[in-house]
Design a protein around this motif. Structure first.
Motif, PDB file in Angstrom:
ATOM      1  N   TYR A  43       0.854  -1.190   0.000  1.00 49.19           N
ATOM      2  CA  TYR A  43       0.000   0.000   0.000  1.00 49.19           C
ATOM      3  C   TYR A  43       0.890   1.241   0.000  1.00 49.19           C
ATOM      4  O   TYR A  43       1.857   1.307   0.753  1.00 49.19           O
ATOM      5  N   THR A  44       0.513   2.224  -0.775  1.00 48.35           N
ATOM      6  CA  THR A  44       1.077   3.558  -0.589  1.00 48.35           C
ATOM      7  C   THR A  44      -0.098   4.464  -0.221  1.00 48.35           C
ATOM      8  O   THR A  44      -1.248   4.129  -0.513  1.00 48.35           O
ATOM      9  N   PRO A  45       0.179   5.599   0.441  1.00 49.73           N
ATOM     10  CA  PRO A  45      -0.952   6.440   0.857  1.00 49.73           C
ATOM     11  C   PRO A  45      -1.698   7.000  -0.351  1.00 49.73           C
ATOM     12  O   PRO A  45      -1.174   7.049  -1.455  1.00 49.73           O
ATOM     13  N   VAL A  47      -2.589   9.999  -0.563  1.00 53.55           N
ATOM     14  CA  VAL A  47      -2.151  11.385  -0.684  1.00 53.55           C
ATOM     15  C   VAL A  47      -0.626  11.420  -0.813  1.00 53.55           C
ATOM     16  O   VAL A  47       0.069  10.711  -0.086  1.00 53.55           O
ATOM     17  N   GLU A  48      -0.112  12.190  -1.754  1.00 56.31           N
ATOM     18  CA  GLU A  48       1.330  12.348  -1.901  1.00 56.31           C
ATOM     19  C   GLU A  48       1.680  13.840  -1.846  1.00 56.31           C
ATOM     20  O   GLU A  48       0.815  14.692  -2.091  1.00 56.31           O
ATOM     21  N   ASN A  49       2.953  14.147  -1.566  1.00 54.77           N
ATOM     22  CA  ASN A  49       3.391  15.520  -1.706  1.00 54.77           C
ATOM     23  C   ASN A  49       3.239  15.948  -3.165  1.00 54.77           C
ATOM     24  O   ASN A  49       3.501  15.161  -4.077  1.00 54.77           O
ATOM     25  N   LEU A  90      -0.274  19.192  -1.030  1.00 53.67           N
ATOM     26  CA  LEU A  90      -0.483  17.749  -1.215  1.00 53.67           C
ATOM     27  C   LEU A  90      -1.415  17.524  -2.400  1.00 53.67           C
ATOM     28  O   LEU A  90      -2.054  18.453  -2.881  1.00 53.67           O
ATOM     29  N   ARG A 102       8.346   5.915  -6.035  1.00 56.53           N
ATOM     30  CA  ARG A 102       8.802   6.563  -4.799  1.00 56.53           C
ATOM     31  C   ARG A 102       8.997   5.540  -3.696  1.00 56.53           C
ATOM     32  O   ARG A 102      10.011   5.529  -2.995  1.00 56.53           O
TER      33      ARG A 102
ATOM     34  N   PRO B   9       4.071  11.967   2.563  1.00 54.30           N
ATOM     35  CA  PRO B   9       3.830  13.196   3.333  1.00 54.30           C
ATOM     36  C   PRO B   9       3.783  12.885   4.833  1.00 54.30           C
ATOM     37  O   PRO B   9       3.470  11.763   5.226  1.00 54.30           O
ATOM     38  N   PHE B  12       1.457  10.320   6.825  1.00 58.03           N
ATOM     39  CA  PHE B  12       1.002   9.276   5.898  1.00 58.03           C
ATOM     40  C   PHE B  12       2.044   8.154   5.857  1.00 58.03           C
ATOM     41  O   PHE B  12       3.212   8.379   6.120  1.00 58.03           O
ATOM     42  N   ARG B  13       1.597   6.949   5.530  1.00 57.93           N
ATOM     43  CA  ARG B  13       2.486   5.790   5.625  1.00 57.93           C
ATOM     44  C   ARG B  13       2.493   4.908   4.388  1.00 57.93           C
ATOM     45  O   ARG B  13       1.450   4.690   3.780  1.00 57.93           O
ATOM     46  N   GLU B 136      -3.992   9.546   7.634  1.00 56.08           N
ATOM     47  CA  GLU B 136      -4.808   8.624   6.820  1.00 56.08           C
ATOM     48  C   GLU B 136      -4.880   7.316   7.578  1.00 56.08           C
ATOM     49  O   GLU B 136      -3.844   6.730   7.880  1.00 56.08           O
TER      50      GLU B 136
END
Lengths: 439, 439
Positions: A43-45, A47-49, A90, A102, B9, B12-13, B136
């Motif tokens: 899993y990645t979040p 939301v990203e920068n 974000l 990433r 961010p 976030f993980r 999140e």
């Protein structure tokens, strides 16, 4: 109190219980087949920068598609006071590939080499909503990071083809091409022109060859030499393309031979295939079905994407399944099926006095891993059975006050409304046997 | 090329494969138990209109927690030119209850009555990130919409307790209280004061009774009468509380009796329980474990939430499991276990010449529903086995050129490195038997 709209935002969707169950079923199928091929889930979040999402720089086509998240508190105030246009820090991810790059750059020391990975989850695009195009939709990506070999291509495409076959989409066609071939075919054109020519070529499906030739005449005053070679290509004559990039044609031939030998898919080398993403560097593919327009899956090789995170070039290949498309196809094929039961047994509630015995009996059946729905309110029995019918529950157990006195419940078959009398203490065993028979 | 940060961010993980598998396992457990109780799953979008999220009006505590999404294109320009502070039109959902209320108000005609529903998925809060608090995180809500009866309370709490028990958290304590009781206890206080008193009372866990009494002296110059009654309460003396709200105490007594009779949980009537959400109107609950601080689950009755969507009041009850908490607990209890294999069989790749036979054999094993990982590159065999070990794969099948000549593969037990020779055509059957034995 003023009424607030009950609609989800434009381009976003609610899913009713039946639709949600359909989506979960397809998601589970995809997960278990990806796992059958040895891929690992991450899993990645969501939301990203923004700096991550904008990658190689702002102003790109992608930037317009990003849902940006407003800065908060003091930071927002500072940006507003400075009349800065940078009001967001974000963004919602618009695909699963960039976050994967990433993630890999950050965690590579902890991951197997090569890293066979999959992701299933939502992405967001601020597209204009239209029929079949949504602003929040699922992607199901499968990738191999750290292999330059066609083994990566074959593994990913076989896994995706198996998903489609399992979901009843047999006789799929895999179209393959190679970005190196497309680049080689344009080597005599100015780079910008060739870029534009490929964007036009990508519209072949919409415009047809004749329409496309007219477009080329309009935009270029001619049909570029490389495009002519692509149009002249036929399944039996590779000579002009081989001349341009022998390496690509050999690679495509090998992929085609391996996929054909090890699966039921039909494979076509298709030099008109372009695909949009600018990070592709080699093989690209799309899976189509002859009875359907558009594609069901697609992907390609991206050997340089990791560089934007300061990593050396790491050869990678990945593909993605068009999840929303599959859900729609599956729904229409399920339309004739009956509603799926929400539970196997229904316990109506007679009165407050029978609540404890009813609940205790229900719990004893649940302990056999059987799904049981107990009605919460002691309302009219007819209304309770209407509820059970609306939930398509096949059996009901009625425990009224007289049943408690005799310790015998009524077991009711909801389809033919027949009843048998059974001892309350035997319910778990009897229902367990019924459940096994119904499987 | 300048390097872009590889961190997600703040707050976030990313989840590595092992962590992701752990999360999926817990998610599946929760889903299957909710289904065992006859609840139906739905999805609502991750993004809602800001007007929906702000509900009863802006300026609330919730508003600060919302990640707001910037308007786009012309709309954004208009807002900027007008120096409007309304730069956002959408927001990420901060819980699953408000979207559920909107969903129900919109779709009620298509849903069963009462509607037993669950949701599992991420929500977002723009909190300051800190240890164990994320921006999140997952919620796992179970709700019954359209029942005023304590049957709803019991059904939801039993389902949640069963999840906790199944995940190895036995001997949980269910604390229950009733907002009607809390309101009745404050009936002689000015409404604003009592609201503040309850917010203070909610800090009992942090401050202890003595610390709290000091706080009351500081803020109120006294300990309000209702708070004194709560402090004076003991398990055996309900008289002061009954006097305040006999209805609540009778309801709590019934819930306690039913939960105790039908499950292993211990139930405590706890008049100090407050819980934050202002939409609760009746029963509230929290599930705690004596070996752990804080709560594992919680929820309550919200009979009026649907009104904000223009619907009449619809009695509803729901609860939620602290998913992130469970994941952390489960991870630490799994720490001593071995890594889970990513596949059952590993096929190393000898050379380009053996690729087709290797892939064909691998596919024949996959057709038996066995997970198979084929290495994509014909690199040194030692490195390929290192990869297989890093993936904890228990068996390997070696097919080199001499094995193709004799049609006999080497089947390798990866834990003791012993090998046996088996016919390539027998591989599916042999591995199917091995797989069954290993289950």
């Amino acid at each position: 109190m003023s009424k607030i709209s009950t609609n989800p935002p434009s381009g976003f969707r609610d899913f009713l219980p039946n639709e949600s169950a359909n989506r979960r079923k397809i998601e589970s199928c995809i997960r278990s087949i990806y796992q059958q091929f040895g891929f690992q889930e991450i899993y990645t979040p969501m939301v990203e920068n923004l700096t991550t999402l904008l990658g190689k720089g702002g102003g790109s086509e992608n930037e317009k598609l990003i849902f940006k998240i407003l800065k908060r508190g003091e930071e927002l105030n500072r940006s507003l006071e400075a009349s800065s246009t940078e009001l967001a820090d974000l963004g919602l991810k618009f695909d699963l590939t960039l976050p994967l790059a990433r993630f890999y750059a950050k965690n590579r020391e902890k991951l197997s080499k090569p890293f066979k990975v999959f992701q299933i989850g939502p992405v967001w695009r601020a597209d204009r909503p239209q029929k079949g195009r949504f602003r929040e939709f699922y992607q199901c990506d499968v990738d191999i990071i750290g292999s330059a070999s066609i083994g990566a291509e074959v593994d990913c495409i076989l896994a995706i083809a198996k998903v489609l076959e399992t979901l009843g989409l047999e006789n799929c066609e895999v179209h393959i091409n190679d970005r190196r071939l497309l680049q080689a075919l344009g080597k005599n054109e100015p780079a910008g022109d060739w870029q534009k020519a490929l964007i036009l070529l990508d519209k072949l499906d919409k415009l047809g060859q004749e329409g496309l030739e007219q477009e080329f005449q309009k935009s270029f005053g001619r049909i570029p030499d490389g495009i002519q070679k692509i149009f002249a290509f036929s399944d039996s004559d590779f000579s002009a393309l081989k001349e341009a990039s022998n390496e690509s044609i050999e690679s495509l031939d090998s992929i085609k031979a391996l996929l054909t030998a090890t699966s039921k898919v039909e494979v076509k080398i298709n030099p008109t295939l372009v695909r949009g993403q600018d990070y592709y560097t080699g093989t690209i593919f799309e899976i189509r079905h002859k009875d359907l327009s558009g594609s069901l899956a697609g992907g390609g090789r991206y050997n340089r994407l990791l560089e934007i995170f300061g990593s050396e070039a790491i050869p990678s290949f990945g593909g993605s399944i068009g999840f929303e498309r599959l859900c729609l196809l599956q729904e229409s094929s399920d339309a004739n099926e009956n509603k799926k039961p929400t539970a196997f047994v229904f316990f109506p509630l007679f009165s407050e006095k029978t609540r404890e015995v009813t609940l205790t009996a229900a719990q004893s059946v649940r302990n056999k891993n059987i799904s049981v729905d107990v009605f919460p309110d002691p309302v009219k029995l007819g209304n309770q059975f209407k509820y059970a019918d609306s939930c398509a529950i096949p059996y009901a157990v009625v425990i009224g006050e007289s049943e408690i006195a005799t310790q015998k419940a009524k077991l009711k078959n909801m389809s033919d409304r027949t009843e048998t009398e059974v001892s309350i203490s035997d319910l778990p065993k009897i229902l367990e046997n019924l459940c096994k028979k119904n499987q």
